[in-house]
Design an enzyme around this catalytic site. Structure first.
Site, PDB file in Angstrom:
ATOM      1  N   GLY A  13      90.797  96.920 -44.172  1.00 26.73           N
ATOM      2  CA  GLY A  13      91.613  97.786 -44.220  1.00 26.73           C
ATOM      3  C   GLY A  13      92.383  98.005 -42.621  1.00 26.73           C
ATOM      4  N   SER A  14      92.893  99.054 -42.189  1.00 25.67           N
ATOM      5  CA  SER A  14      93.244  99.124 -40.854  1.00 25.67           C
ATOM      6  C   SER A  14      92.096  99.256 -40.244  1.00 25.67           C
ATOM      7  CB  SER A  14      94.215 100.192 -40.543  1.00 25.67           C
ATOM      8  OG  SER A  14      94.100 101.458 -41.294  1.00 25.67           O
ATOM      9  N   LYS A  33      84.826 102.049 -47.036  1.00 32.69           N
ATOM     10  CA  LYS A  33      85.554 101.330 -45.715  1.00 32.69           C
ATOM     11  C   LYS A  33      84.786 101.684 -44.719  1.00 32.69           C
ATOM     12  CE  LYS A  33      89.879 101.843 -43.047  1.00 32.69           C
ATOM     13  NZ  LYS A  33      91.237 102.340 -43.215  1.00 32.69           N
ATOM     14  N   ASP A 134     101.491 104.110 -42.307  1.00 34.45           N
ATOM     15  CA  ASP A 134     101.185 102.883 -42.446  1.00 34.45           C
ATOM     16  C   ASP A 134     101.738 102.541 -43.865  1.00 34.45           C
ATOM     17  OD1 ASP A 134      98.535 100.735 -41.813  1.00 34.45           O
ATOM     18  OD2 ASP A 134     100.735 100.333 -41.491  1.00 34.45           O
TER      19      ASP A 134
HETATM   20  C1  LIG Z   1      91.405  90.774 -54.533  1.00 29.36           C
HETATM   21  N1  LIG Z   1      91.406  92.486 -53.987  1.00 29.36           N
HETATM   22  C2  LIG Z   1      90.669  93.155 -55.034  1.00 29.36           C
HETATM   23  O1  LIG Z   1      89.953  92.595 -55.681  1.00 29.36           O
HETATM   24  C3  LIG Z   1      90.758  94.572 -54.661  1.00 29.36           C
HETATM   25  C4  LIG Z   1      90.549  95.455 -55.666  1.00 29.36           C
HETATM   26  C5  LIG Z   1      90.462  95.359 -56.947  1.00 29.36           C
HETATM   27  N2  LIG Z   1      90.568  96.680 -55.018  1.00 29.36           N
HETATM   28  C6  LIG Z   1      90.912  96.668 -53.639  1.00 29.36           C
HETATM   29  C7  LIG Z   1      91.037  97.376 -52.722  1.00 29.36           C
HETATM   30  C8  LIG Z   1      90.768  98.910 -52.784  1.00 29.36           C
HETATM   31  C9  LIG Z   1      90.756  99.881 -53.853  1.00 29.36           C
HETATM   32  O2  LIG Z   1      90.277  99.378 -54.930  1.00 29.36           O
HETATM   33  N3  LIG Z   1      90.667 100.914 -53.512  1.00 29.36           N
HETATM   34  C10 LIG Z   1      90.551 101.138 -52.109  1.00 29.36           C
HETATM   35  C11 LIG Z   1      90.749 102.408 -51.258  1.00 29.36           C
HETATM   36  C12 LIG Z   1      91.034 102.301 -49.936  1.00 29.36           C
HETATM   37  C13 LIG Z   1      91.238 100.846 -49.399  1.00 29.36           C
HETATM   38 CL1  LIG Z   1      91.497 100.706 -47.817  1.00 29.36          CL
HETATM   39  C14 LIG Z   1      91.287  99.560 -50.232  1.00 29.36           C
HETATM   40  C15 LIG Z   1      91.003  99.728 -51.639  1.00 29.36           C
HETATM   41  C16 LIG Z   1      91.119  95.303 -53.505  1.00 29.36           C
HETATM   42  C17 LIG Z   1      91.380  94.640 -51.993  1.00 29.36           C
END
Ligand SMILES: CNC(=O)c1c(C)[nH]c(/C=C2\C(=O)Nc3ccc(Cl)cc32)c1C
Length: 270
Positions: A13-14, A33, A134
Site C-alpha cells: 500500500g502507500s 497494513k 489517493d
Molecule cells: C493479488 N492480490 C490479491 O490477491 C489481493 C487481495 C485478494 N486483496 C488485496 C488487497 C487488500 C484487501 O483485500 N483489503 C485491503 C485493505 C487495504 C489495503 Cl491497502 C489492501 C487490501 C490484494 C492485493
C-alpha cells in the site's frame, strides 16, 4: 501481532507492506497494513494515530473497514487491521483486461463508479470532512461491493519527512491545482475520479508522459485522447466534466450522484 497469523504478503500500500492475516481467535481473514513509524517525527506519529482513529469511525459498504491498530514497540511497526476483499484490487483487474485485450462493458464502469461516488459522498459530507487524496485503481478493492480503501495517510506527513518521500510511483492522477502547489480539496478527489473513469474505459490513465514535466504540461492543459468509440457520449461528457482544469467547473459529489446512470442505481437500492 500475536493474535494474528501472517498468511501471505499480498502487496504494497502507500508507505507500507500489506499482508493477508488470520485472526487466531475466530479464524477470520483480514488484511494487515504494516507501517514503520520509527523514522516518523512525534508529530507525524500522533497525526497518524488521529487519522487512523477517524478512519475507524467510517462504516459504509463502499469503504474498506478499519478494524484495529496494533503497535509493535519492539520493531517500531504499526499494523492497521482492515477488511479483506477476495477480488483483489481494480488495478490488477484492469491489467488483466488489457492483457486479454478486453474492454470493460459500460454498464460495469458505471456500476463501479457509482459505488466510488457513494464512498466519496460519505467522506466528503462528514462534519470533519475527510479527503481521500489517493483515489486510483490500486486503492479500489473488489468484493460483494466495490470498496475505496488505503486513504492517503500521507496528508499528515509534512513534505520534509523522509517517510513522506518514500511514496513511489508516477502521480498520474495529480490535479492541475496540485501541480501549481495549491491546496488539495474535494475537487481534487473529483479530478481523480475523472482519471479513474477514463482508465476504466481506456485501460490506461488519461495523462502519460516520459517525465514529470511533460506529464505536468498534459495535466495542466487537460490534454487527453478520446476513450474507445464504444463508450457513450454521456460517458465522455462526464469524464470531460470531471477533468475540467478549473476546479470550480468540475462536478460536486452531488452532481455525480444525480447523473442519470448513477441516480437510477441509488433508486434501485432503496
Ligand atoms: C493479488 N492480490 C490479491 O490477491 C489481493 C487481495 C485478494 N486483496 C488485496 C488487497 C487488500 C484487501 O483485500 N483489503 C485491503 C485493505 C487495504 C489495503 Cl491497502 C489492501 C487490501 C490484494 C492485493
Amino acid at each position: 501481532m500475536e493474535a494474528y497469523q501472517f498468511l501471505d504478503n499480498i502487496g504494497k500500500g502507500s508507505f507500507a507492506k500489506v499482508y493477508k492475516v488470520l485472526r487466531k481467535a475466530d479464524q477470520k481473514v483480514f488484511v494487515a497494513k504494516e507501517m514503520e513509524y520509527g523514522r516518523m517525527s512525534e508529530k507525524e506519529k500522533q497525526q497518524l494515530v488521529n487519522e487512523v482513529n477517524i478512519l475507524r469511525e467510517l462504516k459504509h459498504p463502499n469503504i474498506i473497514k478499519y478494524y484495529d491498530r496494533i503497535v509493535d514497540k519492539q520493531t517500531q511497526k504499526l499494523y492497521i487491521i482492515m477488511e479483506y476483499c477476495e477480488g483483489g484490487d481494480l488495478a490488477q483487474f484492469l491489467k488483466k483486461l488489457k492483457k486479454d485485450k478486453e474492454y470493460l462493458p459500460e454498464e460495469s464502469v458505471w456500476k463501479i463508479f457509482s459505488q466510488i461516488v457513494q464512498a466519496l459522498c460519505e467522506i466528503h459530507k462528514r462534519q470533519n470532512k475527510i479527503l481521500h487524496r489517493d483515489i486510483k485503481p490500486a486503492n479500489i478493492f473488489l468484493d460483494k461491493t466495490v470498496k475505496l480503501g488505503d486513504f492517503g495517510l500521507a496528508r499528515m506527513l509534512n513534505i520534509n519527512s523522509e517517510f513522506a518521500h518514500t511514496q513511489v510511483g508516477t502521480p498520474y492522477y495529480m490535479s492541475p491545482e496540485l501541480i501549481e502547489d495549491h491546496k488539495y480539496n474535494e475537487k481534487s478527489d473529483i479530478w481523480a475520479c475523472g482519471c479513474l473513469l477514463y482508465e476504466m474505459c481506456s485501460l490506461q490513465p488519461p495523462f502519460q508522459a516520459q517525465n514529470y514535466l511533460a506529464l505536468a504540461m498534459k495535466i495542466k492543459q487537460a490534454q487527453f485522447d478520446n476513450v474507445p468509440q464504444q463508450y457513450t457520449s454521456e460517458m465522455k461528457r462526464v469524464i470531460s466534466w470531471c477533468l475540467s482544469v478549473n476546479q470550480d467547473q468540475r462536478p460536486s459529489v452531488d452532481d455525480l450522484l444525480n447523473l442519470p446512470r448513477i441516480s437510477i442505481r441509488l433508486r434501485e437500492k432503496r
